[in-house]
Design an enzyme around this catalytic site. Structure first.
Site, PDB file in Angstrom:
ATOM      1  N   SER A   1       0.831  -1.200   0.000  1.00  0.00           N
ATOM      2  CA  SER A   1       0.000   0.000   0.000  1.00  0.00           C
ATOM      3  C   SER A   1       0.865   1.249   0.000  1.00  0.00           C
ATOM      4  O   SER A   1       0.393   2.329  -0.332  1.00  0.00           O
ATOM      5  CB  SER A   1      -0.859   0.036   1.260  1.00  0.00           C
ATOM      6  OG  SER A   1      -1.641  -1.103   1.358  1.00  0.00           O
TER       7      SER A   1
ATOM      8  N   HIS B   1      -0.998  -2.618  -7.250  1.00  0.00           N
ATOM      9  CA  HIS B   1      -1.763  -2.323  -6.034  1.00  0.00           C
ATOM     10  C   HIS B   1      -3.257  -2.507  -6.302  1.00  0.00           C
ATOM     11  O   HIS B   1      -3.909  -1.644  -6.883  1.00  0.00           O
ATOM     12  CB  HIS B   1      -1.442  -0.882  -5.610  1.00  0.00           C
ATOM     13  CG  HIS B   1      -2.060  -0.455  -4.326  1.00  0.00           C
ATOM     14  ND1 HIS B   1      -2.280   0.856  -4.001  1.00  0.00           N
ATOM     15  CD2 HIS B   1      -2.515  -1.171  -3.267  1.00  0.00           C
ATOM     16  CE1 HIS B   1      -2.834   0.930  -2.814  1.00  0.00           C
ATOM     17  NE2 HIS B   1      -2.992  -0.288  -2.349  1.00  0.00           N
TER      18      HIS B   1
ATOM     19  N   GLU C   1      -3.748   0.149  -9.191  1.00  0.00           N
ATOM     20  CA  GLU C   1      -2.770   1.244  -9.251  1.00  0.00           C
ATOM     21  C   GLU C   1      -1.417   0.587  -9.541  1.00  0.00           C
ATOM     22  O   GLU C   1      -0.935  -0.221  -8.742  1.00  0.00           O
ATOM     23  CB  GLU C   1      -2.749   1.977  -7.892  1.00  0.00           C
ATOM     24  CG  GLU C   1      -1.930   3.238  -7.884  1.00  0.00           C
ATOM     25  CD  GLU C   1      -1.931   3.937  -6.515  1.00  0.00           C
ATOM     26  OE1 GLU C   1      -1.996   3.264  -5.474  1.00  0.00           O
ATOM     27  OE2 GLU C   1      -1.848   5.180  -6.496  1.00  0.00           O
TER      28      GLU C   1
ATOM     29  N   ASN D   1      -3.251   6.088  -1.554  1.00  0.00           N
ATOM     30  CA  ASN D   1      -3.133   6.279  -0.105  1.00  0.00           C
ATOM     31  C   ASN D   1      -2.625   7.652   0.296  1.00  0.00           C
ATOM     32  O   ASN D   1      -2.860   8.097   1.407  1.00  0.00           O
ATOM     33  CB  ASN D   1      -2.266   5.180   0.487  1.00  0.00           C
ATOM     34  CG  ASN D   1      -3.082   3.912   0.600  1.00  0.00           C
ATOM     35  OD1 ASN D   1      -4.181   3.938   1.125  1.00  0.00           O
ATOM     36  ND2 ASN D   1      -2.568   2.819   0.065  1.00  0.00           N
TER      37      ASN D   1
HETATM   38  P1  NAD Z   1      -3.170  -9.684   6.022  1.00  0.00           P
HETATM   39  O1  NAD Z   1      -2.614  -9.402   7.361  1.00  0.00           O
HETATM   40  O2  NAD Z   1      -4.633  -9.957   5.864  1.00  0.00           O
HETATM   41  O3  NAD Z   1      -2.382 -10.913   5.344  1.00  0.00           O
HETATM   42  C1  NAD Z   1      -0.985 -10.985   5.308  1.00  0.00           C
HETATM   43  C2  NAD Z   1      -0.606 -12.435   5.092  1.00  0.00           C
HETATM   44  O4  NAD Z   1       0.813 -12.497   4.883  1.00  0.00           O
HETATM   45  C3  NAD Z   1      -0.915 -13.346   6.282  1.00  0.00           C
HETATM   46  O5  NAD Z   1      -1.694 -14.444   5.852  1.00  0.00           O
HETATM   47  C4  NAD Z   1       0.474 -13.795   6.760  1.00  0.00           C
HETATM   48  O6  NAD Z   1       0.486 -15.111   7.282  1.00  0.00           O
HETATM   49  C5  NAD Z   1       1.261 -13.703   5.449  1.00  0.00           C
HETATM   50  N1  NAD Z   1       2.707 -13.681   5.614  1.00  0.00           N
HETATM   51  C6  NAD Z   1       3.459 -13.071   6.561  1.00  0.00           C
HETATM   52  N2  NAD Z   1       4.768 -13.322   6.362  1.00  0.00           N
HETATM   53  C7  NAD Z   1       4.858 -14.097   5.254  1.00  0.00           C
HETATM   54  C8  NAD Z   1       5.931 -14.699   4.536  1.00  0.00           C
HETATM   55  N3  NAD Z   1       7.189 -14.546   4.922  1.00  0.00           N
HETATM   56  N4  NAD Z   1       5.638 -15.452   3.459  1.00  0.00           N
HETATM   57  C9  NAD Z   1       4.352 -15.638   3.051  1.00  0.00           C
HETATM   58  N5  NAD Z   1       3.292 -15.095   3.687  1.00  0.00           N
HETATM   59  C10 NAD Z   1       3.544 -14.334   4.775  1.00  0.00           C
HETATM   60  O7  NAD Z   1      -2.734  -8.428   5.100  1.00  0.00           O
HETATM   61  P2  NAD Z   1      -3.512  -7.799   3.867  1.00  0.00           P
HETATM   62  O8  NAD Z   1      -4.504  -6.803   4.366  1.00  0.00           O
HETATM   63  O9  NAD Z   1      -3.934  -8.870   2.938  1.00  0.00           O
HETATM   64  O10 NAD Z   1      -2.338  -6.934   3.197  1.00  0.00           O
HETATM   65  C11 NAD Z   1      -1.364  -7.551   2.382  1.00  0.00           C
HETATM   66  C12 NAD Z   1      -0.669  -6.482   1.570  1.00  0.00           C
HETATM   67  O11 NAD Z   1      -1.634  -5.803   0.751  1.00  0.00           O
HETATM   68  C13 NAD Z   1       0.024  -5.405   2.396  1.00  0.00           C
HETATM   69  O12 NAD Z   1       1.181  -5.005   1.746  1.00  0.00           O
HETATM   70  C14 NAD Z   1      -1.022  -4.284   2.414  1.00  0.00           C
HETATM   71  O13 NAD Z   1      -0.445  -3.024   2.601  1.00  0.00           O
HETATM   72  C15 NAD Z   1      -1.594  -4.411   1.018  1.00  0.00           C
HETATM   73  N6  NAD Z   1      -2.948  -3.886   0.821  1.00  0.00           N
HETATM   74  C16 NAD Z   1      -3.906  -4.069   1.766  1.00  0.00           C
HETATM   75  C17 NAD Z   1      -5.197  -3.556   1.537  1.00  0.00           C
HETATM   76  C18 NAD Z   1      -6.313  -3.787   2.533  1.00  0.00           C
HETATM   77  O14 NAD Z   1      -7.376  -3.154   2.371  1.00  0.00           O
HETATM   78  N7  NAD Z   1      -6.155  -4.658   3.506  1.00  0.00           N
HETATM   79  C19 NAD Z   1      -5.489  -2.888   0.343  1.00  0.00           C
HETATM   80  C20 NAD Z   1      -4.486  -2.751  -0.614  1.00  0.00           C
HETATM   81  C21 NAD Z   1      -3.207  -3.248  -0.364  1.00  0.00           C
END
Ligand code: NAD
Length: 300
Positions: free
Chosen positions: A122, A143, A155, A193
């Site tokens: 993000s 993104h 994005e 963001n």
């Molecule tokens: P989340 O916490 O729901 O999921 C993260 C996952 O990563 C977990 O299942 C965890 O076990 C896994 N993980 C951690 N370390 C790891 C590793 N070494 N190898 C493989 N998997 C691993 O997070 P999320 O909300 O899905 O966010 C993920 C990414 O997407 C982040 O970079 C976040 O900034 C981005 N993002 C999130 C949103 C949102 O609305 N949540 C929107 C756009 C982008």
């Protein structure tokens, strides 16, 4: 340059990872979801299946297409196995700089040399992530927005060294997924963001300073600005820990106090009130309930 052969590997089976895997698989790509947590992998497949059921119930997908989509998805807890045949890796692991740098070092080592390495971060610098690899020209931001199967925007973020052909490939691929790509450059918060998070932070400051309550703030923005969801509900949906992490990136990246995260947000994250994923943020989320209930902490 087009993606030839190989499959798509999605790193991280959380909120975004399962949505990204869903969209690729539904559009005919073989997808491997990689996570260190087996429980998260199981949960991701269950979630995708539930979301596909919803599409079938709405009539936007057939039962047959649901089966094909699920058959396109594999899970793997070993990153070496999980990326060895990838034409494209989309990293969607936890938003943490050290973690992402470590993952990209591994991806650079274990994914085919021709593979494009994308991150769904993000807010973390694509250029910084690319710099730990030996293929900075093939590293790019992809993104997606939450919920991925519903939201049209991707994005696309060019790092300092991203090759134009790589950008073109990811733009075309995004269109193939039925999405609308928007190409931007790599500065803190990119565009989405950089504009969204200060608005959410300002909404939290308004609550913190007692200008208005949770419902009033969200109602003003919904009815006054035609936003489909108020900023506090949206913050709960994104995850308050994620919002805090992004604000810190903006604050550090620009060195401008206007991005300082509200102390209330910092406190809520410290208290484990992370929004939907923890069951409580500005609102409380009871399993199975669709009613929006303000958290007792903020009730009038
Ligand atoms: P989340 O916490 O729901 O999921 C993260 C996952 O990563 C977990 O299942 C965890 O076990 C896994 N993980 C951690 N370390 C790891 C590793 N070494 N190898 C493989 N998997 C691993 O997070 P999320 O909300 O899905 O966010 C993920 C990414 O997407 C982040 O970079 C976040 O900034 C981005 N993002 C999130 C949103 C949102 O609305 N949540 C929107 C756009 C982008």
């Amino acid at each position: 340059m087009t993606l030839t052969g190989g499959s798509i590997s999605v790193i991280g089976a959380g909120t975004m990872g399962n949505g990204i895997a869903h969209v690729f698989a539904q559009n005919g790509f073989k997808v491997t979801i990689v996570d260190i947590s087996l429980a998260q992998l199981d949960k991701a497949v269950a979630n995708i299946s539930k979301n596909l059921d919803r599409q079938v119930a709405k009539g936007t997908l057939t039962e047959e297409q649901k089966k094909t989509t699920l058959a396109n998805i594999h899970t793997e807890s070993n990153i070496i196995e999980g990326v060895k045949d990838a034409a494209l890796v989309v990293e969607a692991a936890t938003e943490n700089v050290e973690l992402k740098l470590k993952i990209f070092e591994q991806l650079d080592t274990y994914a085919p040399k021709s593979a494009i390495l994308a991150t769904n971060t993000s807010s973390i610098s694509i250029t910084k992530i690319a710099a730990v690899t030996n293929r900075a020209s093939k590293v790019i931001g992809m993104h997606f927005m939450n919920p991925v199967p519903v939201m049209k925007l991707v994005e696309i973020i060019n790092g300092y060294a991203t090759d134009k052909e790589v950008t073109h490939t990811i733009v075309e691929l995004s269109k193939q997924l039925g999405k609308v790509p928007c190409v931007v450059n790599d500065y803190p918060g990119f565009i989405a963001n950089r504009i969204l998070m200060p608005m959410i932070n300002e909404a939290i400051y308004s609550l913190y300073e007692g200008v208005a309550g949770v419902e009033e703030i969200d109602t003003v923005m919904k009815l006054g600005m035609a936003h489909p969801m108020g900023p506090l509900q949206l913050a709960d949906f994104v995850g308050l820990d994620v919002c805090l992490a992004i604000l810190k990136v903006l604050h550090d990246g620009f060195g401008n106090p206007k991005y300082a995260p509200c102390p209330l947000l910092i406190n809520m994250v410290a208290a484990g009130k992370l929004g939907v994923k923890s069951g409580e943020g500005f609102y409380v989320y009871a399993a199975g309930s669709k009613e929006l209930v303000v958290s007792g902490r903020f009730a009038n």
